[in-house]
Design a protein around this motif. Structure first.
Motif, PDB file in Angstrom:
ATOM      1  N   UNK A 177      -4.957  -2.447   4.062  1.00 24.63           N
ATOM      2  CA  UNK A 177      -4.043  -1.307   4.125  1.00 24.63           C
ATOM      3  C   UNK A 177      -2.894  -1.548   3.147  1.00 24.63           C
ATOM      4  N   UNK A 178      -2.650  -0.547   2.282  1.00 24.15           N
ATOM      5  CA  UNK A 178      -1.571  -0.635   1.303  1.00 24.15           C
ATOM      6  C   UNK A 178      -0.385   0.179   1.791  1.00 24.15           C
ATOM      7  N   UNK A 179       0.807  -0.353   1.616  1.00 20.01           N
ATOM      8  CA  UNK A 179       2.029   0.364   1.976  1.00 20.01           C
ATOM      9  C   UNK A 179       2.899   0.532   0.737  1.00 20.01           C
ATOM     10  N   UNK A 180       3.316   1.766   0.492  1.00 17.43           N
ATOM     11  CA  UNK A 180       4.263   2.071  -0.587  1.00 17.43           C
ATOM     12  C   UNK A 180       5.490   2.691   0.066  1.00 17.43           C
ATOM     13  N   UNK A 181       6.486   1.874   0.315  1.00 12.61           N
ATOM     14  CA  UNK A 181       7.672   2.308   1.046  1.00 12.61           C
ATOM     15  C   UNK A 181       8.880   1.547   0.532  1.00 12.61           C
ATOM     16  N   UNK A 182      10.029   2.236   0.526  1.00 10.15           N
ATOM     17  CA  UNK A 182      11.317   1.583   0.252  1.00 10.15           C
ATOM     18  C   UNK A 182      11.292   0.762  -1.038  1.00 10.15           C
ATOM     19  N   UNK A 183      10.701   1.333  -2.085  1.00 10.90           N
ATOM     20  CA  UNK A 183      10.651   0.722  -3.411  1.00 10.90           C
ATOM     21  C   UNK A 183       9.861  -0.586  -3.436  1.00 10.90           C
ATOM     22  N   UNK A 184       8.947  -0.740  -2.465  1.00 13.52           N
ATOM     23  CA  UNK A 184       8.177  -1.967  -2.378  1.00 13.52           C
ATOM     24  C   UNK A 184       6.722  -1.648  -2.082  1.00 13.52           C
ATOM     25  N   UNK A 185       5.824  -2.424  -2.700  1.00 13.38           N
ATOM     26  CA  UNK A 185       4.382  -2.290  -2.455  1.00 13.38           C
ATOM     27  C   UNK A 185       3.887  -3.544  -1.749  1.00 13.38           C
ATOM     28  N   UNK A 186       3.236  -3.359  -0.601  1.00 10.19           N
ATOM     29  CA  UNK A 186       2.669  -4.485   0.136  1.00 10.19           C
ATOM     30  C   UNK A 186       1.230  -4.159   0.520  1.00 10.19           C
ATOM     31  N   UNK A 187       0.455  -5.223   0.699  1.00  6.76           N
ATOM     32  CA  UNK A 187      -0.946  -5.093   1.102  1.00  6.76           C
ATOM     33  C   UNK A 187      -1.170  -5.948   2.341  1.00  6.76           C
ATOM     34  N   UNK A 188      -1.763  -5.334   3.361  1.00  5.73           N
ATOM     35  CA  UNK A 188      -2.097  -6.053   4.587  1.00  5.73           C
ATOM     36  C   UNK A 188      -3.608  -6.232   4.642  1.00  5.73           C
ATOM     37  N   UNK A 189      -4.055  -7.501   4.694  1.00  6.32           N
ATOM     38  CA  UNK A 189      -5.483  -7.796   4.705  1.00  6.32           C
ATOM     39  C   UNK A 189      -5.838  -8.504   6.010  1.00  6.32           C
ATOM     40  N   UNK A 190      -6.590  -7.834   6.888  1.00  9.60           N
ATOM     41  CA  UNK A 190      -7.070  -8.506   8.103  1.00  9.60           C
ATOM     42  C   UNK A 190      -8.343  -9.281   7.777  1.00  9.60           C
ATOM     43  N   UNK A 191      -8.489 -10.459   8.321  1.00  4.69           N
ATOM     44  CA  UNK A 191      -9.659 -11.290   8.005  1.00  4.69           C
ATOM     45  C   UNK A 191     -10.004 -12.183   9.176  1.00  4.69           C
ATOM     46  N   UNK A 192     -11.246 -12.645   9.163  1.00  4.05           N
ATOM     47  CA  UNK A 192     -11.702 -13.674  10.105  1.00  4.05           C
ATOM     48  C   UNK A 192     -11.932 -14.952   9.316  1.00  4.05           C
TER      49      UNK A 192
END
Length: 472
Positions: A344-359
């Motif tokens: 899941x990618x987030x583009x908020x508050x002048x920042x880009x982050x990526x959340x990667x769930x994994x096993x």
């Protein structure tokens, strides 16, 4: 006063929307200066004027005189109303000055383009000797919008007429009565000679507009096909293109990932700048393709980490003895990381982050034997993304911010996984993040519009989108 060639591009009957973009599309706002440069470059870099001159000179005859285009007893030939025309021979177009382009956008109507130019004519005067004339020309053309067989917008020339401006005698002698002869002749001849310039310019612009409908490869993942979702819209400073990105897999199947629930609010565009807005949907789609293709999975072995990152049962025992079970110390570890859900990618508050769930399956590693399972973790990796544009892509470079883990199964007994999070973070930074950045070399594709280069664009992260702005 210089002559003017006016083109009315009737391709937009409403003005752009009020700064809202649908959640999937890519919005491009092309400044009027870019359209002006595209037309000017088509005249400077292309063979348009040379082709017109070549057509004229290949006739191998003058515009006036008994052997000219209007000779043989015509109105302006010998024996006609102006019998003196025979005294003018071999008057030819030898030069067309590079037009100067002036452009004005007409909101809700179209685009008006003025081409200021001069035509140079050479011939023999009535008293002998070289005759040189410079004629300022006003060519007025109207262009309508159609649709090509490829489904791209195409500009069609509907009407073209010429008006003469000032006629300058540069050398030779030309009696006053003959000025009228020359003027009437050029009124008849120039539309057929100079309107092809308009047609050729439209051809170049149509080719550039057609490039919006392009297929951009995504390496081994598939491709993105851009197409216009609606007809272009026109404001007083820019043309707005609503571009629909269609993501396809390697087999050509259309990939459809979940879309954000709200439209993107696009910031206003400043004068003399062009803009392209890249939606969150494209980011999530590219990461989704990476996940479904297995590009986010990795088996981490001791060979993939530097020596200062511990990856043995001895190191694990020092951190968490109860996680080791009955395995002896001194054995290598294997971490099999599998991403089973789309990041899941987030583009908020002048920042880009990526959340990667994994096993992550932690096992003992025996190169020639069968690994022995120790425990399995469910982890969530939060990575920050640095964005950098090039001419064709938006590139991403990831770095791990934090990692959280939960124990899902253990072959010894339960334990507190939080004591392993720092160690897991070091392993992920050393072995996994570099692999991610290699996989992300495919980038986020940008649409190609009028050859606008966004490599040096100013980048702004807004809510659910990234805006690239370049000065025209």
């Amino acid at each position: 006063m210089l002559g003017v060639c006016s083109l009315l591009f009737l391709w937009g009957l409403v003005t752009p929307c009020h700064g809202l973009l649908e959640t999937v599309g890519t919005l491009a706002r092309i400044d009027k200066d870019e359209l002006g440069k595209a037309i000017q470059n088509s005249l400077v870099g292309g063979p348009i004027l040379q082709n017109v001159l070549g057509t004229v000179t290949s006739l191998n005859q003058g515009l006036l005189g008994s052997g000219g285009l209007l000779g043989g007893g015509g109105l302006l030939s010998y024996g006609g109303v102006f019998g003196v025309v025979e005294e003018l021979s071999g008057l030819k177009i030898e030069e067309i000055t590079l037009p100067k382009v002036l452009l004005k956008l007409l909101p809700g109507v179209g685009v008006q383009v003025d081409l200021h130019t001069k035509v140079g004519l050479h011939g023999s005067g009535p008293l002998g000797g070289l005759l040189q004339l410079a004629v300022e020309v006003n060519v007025s053309s109207r262009v309508a919008l159609g649709v090509s067989s490829r489904g791209t917008p195409i500009l069609i020339l509907k009407r073209c007429s010429t008006l003469l401006g000032h006629i300058s005698l540069l050398s030779g002698l030309l009696p006053a009565p003959l000025f009228g002869v020359v003027e009437q002749t050029l009124f008849k001849v120039l539309p057929g000679l100079l309107c092809p310039v308009v047609d050729s310019v439209l051809g170049v612009v149509n080719e550039l507009l057609g490039s919006v409908l392009s297929l951009v490869p995504l390496g081994a993942l598939g491709s993105v096909e851009f197409s216009l979702a609606t007809l272009p819209l026109i404001s007083n400073q820019y043309i707005e293109l609503d571009i629909n990105p269609i993501v396809k897999g390697v087999a050509g199947d259309i990939i459809d990932f979940p879309k954000p629930p709200k439209p993107v609010k696009v910031p206003p565009k400043e004068d003399h700048t062009s803009q392209v807005t890249v939606p969150l949907y494209l980011f999530n789609t590219v990461f989704g393709l990476l996940q479904t293709n297995g590009a986010l999975d990795i088996d981490i072995t001791p060979e993939l980490v530097p020596r200062n990152v511990p990856l043995t049962t001895t190191d694990l025992s020092a951190l968490l003895p109860e996680a080791l079970g009955t395995l002896p110390a001194g054995q290598h570890l294997l971490l099999s990381l599998r991403v089973k859900e789309a990041p899941s990618v987030s583009l908020q508050n002048k920042k880009a982050t990526v959340s990667i769930p994994a096993a992550i399956h932690v096992q003992s590693y025996v190169p020639t034997g069968t690994p022995e399972a120790l425990f399995e973790l469910k982890v969530v990796m939060i990575l920050s993304a640095q964005l950098a544009p090039s001419a064709t892509k938006l590139h991403l470079a990831l770095s791990l911010e934090r990692l959280s883990a939960k124990l899902t199964s253990s072959y010894s007994r339960s334990f507190d996984v939080s004591r392993l999070e720092e160690w897991l973070s070091d392993v992920v930074r050393a072995a996994y993040v570099p692999k991610l950045n290699v996989a992300l070399d495919v980038g986020i594709p940008l649409p190609k519009v009028l050859n606008v280069n966004f490599a040096n664009a100013v980048l702004e992260i807004i809510e659910n989108a990234v805006v690239l702005t370049v000065t025209s």
